[in-house]
Design a protein around this motif. Sequence first.
Motif, PDB file in Angstrom:
ATOM      1  N   THR A   2       0.799  -1.213   0.000  1.00  0.00           N
ATOM      2  CA  THR A   2       0.000   0.000   0.000  1.00  0.00           C
ATOM      3  C   THR A   2       0.833   1.265   0.000  1.00  0.00           C
ATOM      4  N   GLY A   3       2.118   1.169   0.260  1.00  0.00           N
ATOM      5  CA  GLY A   3       2.943   2.359   0.426  1.00  0.00           C
ATOM      6  C   GLY A   3       3.012   2.779   1.882  1.00  0.00           C
ATOM      7  N   SER A   4       2.266   2.099   2.739  1.00  0.00           N
ATOM      8  CA  SER A   4       2.262   2.395   4.156  1.00  0.00           C
ATOM      9  C   SER A   4       3.359   1.600   4.851  1.00  0.00           C
ATOM     10  N   GLN A   5       4.201   2.306   5.571  1.00  0.00           N
ATOM     11  CA  GLN A   5       5.276   1.641   6.304  1.00  0.00           C
ATOM     12  C   GLN A   5       4.691   0.693   7.348  1.00  0.00           C
ATOM     13  N   ARG A   6       3.647   1.103   8.007  1.00  0.00           N
ATOM     14  CA  ARG A   6       3.033   0.272   9.044  1.00  0.00           C
ATOM     15  C   ARG A   6       2.582  -1.071   8.474  1.00  0.00           C
ATOM     16  N   TYR A   7       1.874  -1.047   7.342  1.00  0.00           N
ATOM     17  CA  TYR A   7       1.382  -2.294   6.753  1.00  0.00           C
ATOM     18  C   TYR A   7       2.515  -3.127   6.166  1.00  0.00           C
ATOM     19  N   PHE A   8       3.522  -2.471   5.654  1.00  0.00           N
ATOM     20  CA  PHE A   8       4.721  -3.170   5.188  1.00  0.00           C
ATOM     21  C   PHE A   8       5.335  -3.946   6.352  1.00  0.00           C
ATOM     22  N   ASN A   9       5.529  -3.278   7.494  1.00  0.00           N
ATOM     23  CA  ASN A   9       6.128  -3.911   8.670  1.00  0.00           C
ATOM     24  C   ASN A   9       5.327  -5.126   9.102  1.00  0.00           C
ATOM     25  N   ILE A  10       4.022  -4.970   9.157  1.00  0.00           N
ATOM     26  CA  ILE A  10       3.156  -6.071   9.590  1.00  0.00           C
ATOM     27  C   ILE A  10       3.256  -7.239   8.614  1.00  0.00           C
ATOM     28  N   ALA A  11       3.122  -6.951   7.324  1.00  0.00           N
ATOM     29  CA  ALA A  11       3.151  -8.018   6.314  1.00  0.00           C
ATOM     30  C   ALA A  11       4.483  -8.759   6.324  1.00  0.00           C
ATOM     31  N   VAL A  12       5.576  -8.025   6.326  1.00  0.00           N
ATOM     32  CA  VAL A  12       6.897  -8.661   6.276  1.00  0.00           C
ATOM     33  C   VAL A  12       7.170  -9.447   7.558  1.00  0.00           C
ATOM     34  N   SER A  13       6.886  -8.864   8.703  1.00  0.00           N
ATOM     35  CA  SER A  13       7.187  -9.555   9.960  1.00  0.00           C
ATOM     36  C   SER A  13       6.384 -10.840  10.114  1.00  0.00           C
ATOM     37  N   ARG A  14       5.206 -10.898   9.526  1.00  0.00           N
ATOM     38  CA  ARG A  14       4.388 -12.113   9.620  1.00  0.00           C
ATOM     39  C   ARG A  14       4.743 -13.152   8.556  1.00  0.00           C
ATOM     40  N   ALA A  15       5.157 -12.699   7.381  1.00  0.00           N
ATOM     41  CA  ALA A  15       5.351 -13.627   6.261  1.00  0.00           C
ATOM     42  C   ALA A  15       6.800 -13.995   5.986  1.00  0.00           C
ATOM     43  N   VAL A  16       7.746 -13.238   6.545  1.00  0.00           N
ATOM     44  CA  VAL A  16       9.167 -13.468   6.258  1.00  0.00           C
ATOM     45  C   VAL A  16       9.881 -13.827   7.560  1.00  0.00           C
ATOM     46  N   SER A  27       9.076 -11.826  -2.687  1.00  0.00           N
ATOM     47  CA  SER A  27       7.806 -12.420  -3.100  1.00  0.00           C
ATOM     48  C   SER A  27       6.644 -11.834  -2.295  1.00  0.00           C
ATOM     49  N   VAL A  28       6.936 -11.303  -1.119  1.00  0.00           N
ATOM     50  CA  VAL A  28       5.898 -10.699  -0.281  1.00  0.00           C
ATOM     51  C   VAL A  28       5.671  -9.231  -0.650  1.00  0.00           C
ATOM     52  N   VAL A  29       6.745  -8.480  -0.831  1.00  0.00           N
ATOM     53  CA  VAL A  29       6.606  -7.027  -1.021  1.00  0.00           C
ATOM     54  C   VAL A  29       7.139  -6.508  -2.353  1.00  0.00           C
ATOM     55  N   GLY A  30       7.570  -7.400  -3.217  1.00  0.00           N
ATOM     56  CA  GLY A  30       8.094  -6.967  -4.505  1.00  0.00           C
ATOM     57  C   GLY A  30       9.574  -6.657  -4.405  1.00  0.00           C
ATOM     58  N   PRO A  31      10.192  -6.440  -5.561  1.00  0.00           N
ATOM     59  CA  PRO A  31      11.632  -6.184  -5.554  1.00  0.00           C
ATOM     60  C   PRO A  31      11.964  -4.845  -4.912  1.00  0.00           C
ATOM     61  N   TYR A  65      13.626  -0.247   0.762  1.00  0.00           N
ATOM     62  CA  TYR A  65      12.225   0.044   0.465  1.00  0.00           C
ATOM     63  C   TYR A  65      11.941   1.415   1.061  1.00  0.00           C
ATOM     64  N   SER A  66      11.428   2.315   0.264  1.00  0.00           N
ATOM     65  CA  SER A  66      11.174   3.687   0.708  1.00  0.00           C
ATOM     66  C   SER A  66       9.687   3.935   0.908  1.00  0.00           C
ATOM     67  N   PHE A  67       9.415   4.862   1.830  1.00  0.00           N
ATOM     68  CA  PHE A  67       8.049   5.199   2.202  1.00  0.00           C
ATOM     69  C   PHE A  67       7.884   6.712   2.227  1.00  0.00           C
ATOM     70  N   PRO A  68       6.649   7.178   2.244  1.00  0.00           N
ATOM     71  CA  PRO A  68       6.421   8.626   2.346  1.00  0.00           C
ATOM     72  C   PRO A  68       7.112   9.194   3.583  1.00  0.00           C
ATOM     73  N   GLY A  69       7.545  10.430   3.476  1.00  0.00           N
ATOM     74  CA  GLY A  69       8.224  11.075   4.591  1.00  0.00           C
ATOM     75  C   GLY A  69       9.719  10.829   4.594  1.00  0.00           C
ATOM     76  N   LYS A  70      10.262  10.375   3.467  1.00  0.00           N
ATOM     77  CA  LYS A  70      11.699  10.126   3.322  1.00  0.00           C
ATOM     78  C   LYS A  70      12.211   9.076   4.300  1.00  0.00           C
ATOM     79  N   VAL A  71      11.405   8.059   4.538  1.00  0.00           N
ATOM     80  CA  VAL A  71      11.784   6.954   5.415  1.00  0.00           C
ATOM     81  C   VAL A  71      12.145   5.767   4.542  1.00  0.00           C
ATOM     82  N   THR A  72      13.248   5.108   4.868  1.00  0.00           N
ATOM     83  CA  THR A  72      13.715   3.960   4.087  1.00  0.00           C
ATOM     84  C   THR A  72      14.115   2.832   5.022  1.00  0.00           C
ATOM     85  N   TRP A  73      13.667   1.627   4.699  1.00  0.00           N
ATOM     86  CA  TRP A  73      14.110   0.417   5.391  1.00  0.00           C
ATOM     87  C   TRP A  73      15.191  -0.233   4.549  1.00  0.00           C
TER      88      TRP A  73
END
Length: 103
Positions: A2-16, A27-31, A65-73
């Motif tokens: 979705t572009g949301s850091q929060r949902y990215f964190n949740i999805a990755v932490s549960r699936a990876v 495969s979970v969040v794209g390249p 992976y970058s998110f709005p607000g100039k935040v990058t994981w």
Amino acid sequence: MTGSQRYFNIAVSRAVPKGATLDQLESVVGPGQRVADPSWSKKCIERMPSDNPDGWREGDVFVSYSFPGKVTWYFQARGGRLINYEPSVLAGQPQEHIALIGR
């Protein structure tokens, strides 16, 4: 994603899981964006060895992976597997402005 850091964190932490491959992450969040010179990440890894027990070596791959607000994981892989990655740390950081993952 979705572009949301929060949902990215949740999805990755549960699936990876810890020790997963870079392919599993993608495969979970794209390249992600391959980082040519991850000097900032390397400095953080060196400054916080207890949070980054695998350290870093020449040849490690860094993907961002970058998110709005100039935040990058940044994720680090060696031999195709994620290292210095702990899903519980990622899951505990749904805030929109925290930008470092490691354990």
